[in-house]
Design a protein around this motif. Structure first.
Motif, PDB file in Angstrom:
ATOM      1  N   ARG A   7      41.630  30.303  52.216  1.00  0.00           N
ATOM      2  CA  ARG A   7      40.932  31.010  51.134  1.00  0.00           C
ATOM      3  C   ARG A   7      41.250  30.351  49.791  1.00  0.00           C
ATOM      4  NH1 ARG A   7      36.806  33.163  48.832  1.00  0.00           N
ATOM      5  NH2 ARG A   7      37.273  34.778  47.351  1.00  0.00           N
ATOM      6  N   ASP A   8      42.484  29.936  49.608  1.00  0.00           N
ATOM      7  CA  ASP A   8      42.870  29.242  48.377  1.00  0.00           C
ATOM      8  C   ASP A   8      42.105  27.933  48.237  1.00  0.00           C
ATOM      9  OD1 ASP A   8      44.758  31.282  47.992  1.00  0.00           O
ATOM     10  OD2 ASP A   8      46.342  30.139  48.977  1.00  0.00           O
ATOM     11  N   ASN A   9      42.014  27.188  49.333  1.00  0.00           N
ATOM     12  CA  ASN A   9      41.277  25.918  49.309  1.00  0.00           C
ATOM     13  C   ASN A   9      39.804  26.140  49.025  1.00  0.00           C
ATOM     14  OD1 ASN A   9      43.398  24.086  49.744  1.00  0.00           O
ATOM     15  ND2 ASN A   9      43.377  24.512  51.926  1.00  0.00           N
ATOM     16  N   ASP A  56      29.215  33.572  39.795  1.00  0.00           N
ATOM     17  CA  ASP A  56      30.113  33.168  40.879  1.00  0.00           C
ATOM     18  C   ASP A  56      31.287  32.363  40.350  1.00  0.00           C
ATOM     19  OD1 ASP A  56      28.565  34.464  42.736  1.00  0.00           O
ATOM     20  OD2 ASP A  56      27.723  32.640  43.623  1.00  0.00           O
ATOM     21  N   LEU A  57      31.040  31.458  39.406  1.00  0.00           N
ATOM     22  CA  LEU A  57      32.123  30.663  38.822  1.00  0.00           C
ATOM     23  C   LEU A  57      33.106  31.562  38.090  1.00  0.00           C
ATOM     24  CD1 LEU A  57      33.445  27.941  38.268  1.00  0.00           C
ATOM     25  CD2 LEU A  57      31.876  27.658  36.339  1.00  0.00           C
ATOM     26  N   ARG A  58      32.602  32.544  37.357  1.00  0.00           N
ATOM     27  CA  ARG A  58      33.482  33.501  36.678  1.00  0.00           C
ATOM     28  C   ARG A  58      34.348  34.244  37.694  1.00  0.00           C
ATOM     29  NH1 ARG A  58      30.450  38.317  34.891  1.00  0.00           N
ATOM     30  NH2 ARG A  58      30.962  38.839  37.018  1.00  0.00           N
ATOM     31  N   ASP A  59      33.740  34.681  38.803  1.00  0.00           N
ATOM     32  CA  ASP A  59      34.481  35.399  39.837  1.00  0.00           C
ATOM     33  C   ASP A  59      35.523  34.504  40.509  1.00  0.00           C
ATOM     34  OD1 ASP A  59      32.922  37.592  39.227  1.00  0.00           O
ATOM     35  OD2 ASP A  59      31.625  37.396  40.988  1.00  0.00           O
ATOM     36  N   ARG A  66      44.171  35.616  39.829  1.00  0.00           N
ATOM     37  CA  ARG A  66      44.809  36.703  40.562  1.00  0.00           C
ATOM     38  C   ARG A  66      45.729  36.165  41.660  1.00  0.00           C
ATOM     39  NH1 ARG A  66      44.768  39.666  44.743  1.00  0.00           N
ATOM     40  NH2 ARG A  66      43.058  38.781  45.919  1.00  0.00           N
ATOM     41  N   ARG A  67      45.344  35.069  42.297  1.00  0.00           N
ATOM     42  CA  ARG A  67      46.110  34.505  43.400  1.00  0.00           C
ATOM     43  C   ARG A  67      47.126  33.449  42.952  1.00  0.00           C
ATOM     44  NH1 ARG A  67      43.253  35.438  48.589  1.00  0.00           N
ATOM     45  NH2 ARG A  67      44.468  33.725  49.439  1.00  0.00           N
ATOM     46  N   GLY A  68      47.221  33.182  41.647  1.00  0.00           N
ATOM     47  CA  GLY A  68      48.196  32.224  41.144  1.00  0.00           C
ATOM     48  C   GLY A  68      47.824  30.776  41.416  1.00  0.00           C
ATOM     49  N   CYS A  87      49.443  26.224  43.507  1.00  0.00           N
ATOM     50  CA  CYS A  87      49.124  27.420  44.276  1.00  0.00           C
ATOM     51  C   CYS A  87      50.421  28.203  44.467  1.00  0.00           C
ATOM     52  CB  CYS A  87      48.508  27.031  45.611  1.00  0.00           C
ATOM     53  SG  CYS A  87      48.034  28.431  46.621  1.00  0.00           S
ATOM     54  N   ARG A  88      50.547  29.278  43.712  1.00  0.00           N
ATOM     55  CA  ARG A  88      51.745  30.133  43.762  1.00  0.00           C
ATOM     56  C   ARG A  88      53.039  29.317  43.638  1.00  0.00           C
ATOM     57  NH1 ARG A  88      47.929  32.323  46.733  1.00  0.00           N
ATOM     58  NH2 ARG A  88      48.439  31.441  48.733  1.00  0.00           N
TER      59      ARG A  88
END
Length: 130
Positions: A7-9, A56-59, A66-68, A87-88
């Motif tokens: 999901r991060d990728n 979509d880009l804003r989201d 939110r996910r760091g 990433c975190r």
């Protein structure tokens, strides 16, 4: 070694692709407005597609915060686009080859334009990844 989750990728990939898609919509709008006799309907479709892509880009940016996840470097290479991101707390690297960028952008653009993309298989379906 830490590896970013899929999901991060996907978020980073979207973060890289969406600005290119928006640029393509802007470029195409400029071309259509000068070369067509009645460009208004086409420009309206492109404008609507660009508005949805912008949302979509804003989201994506919001979800990355939110996910760091933070992309801190992007490089255009002969072979594609390289991105370095955190990433975190862990440094990661992603390379999107030009062929992948072109095909993924084309699929996304079709979706934004309201065209049927059901004939295109997802990466997971294509390579039978579970």
């Amino acid at each position: 070694m830490h590896r970013a989750e899929s999901r991060d990728n996907m978020l980073v990939k979207s973060y890289l692709l969406l600005p290119m898609i928006l640029s393509a919509f802007e470029r195409d709008s400029a071309i259509l407005s000068t070369h067509l006799r009645t460009p208004a309907p086409y420009l309206e479709v492109l404008g609507t597609a660009a508005a949805v892509a912008t949302i979509d880009l804003r989201d994506v940016r919001s979800e990355m915060r939110r996910r760091g996840i933070k992309v801190y470097e992007q490089n255009r290479l002969n072979t594609g686009i390289e991105a370095r991101f955190i990433c975190r707390g862990y440094h990661e690297r992603m390379l999107l080859l030009n062929d992948i960028v072109a095909s993924q952008a084309a699929i996304h653009m079709r979706r934004y334009l309201g065209l049927d993309i059901s004939s295109f298989k997802s990466y997971e379906e294509q390579y039978q990844i579970k």
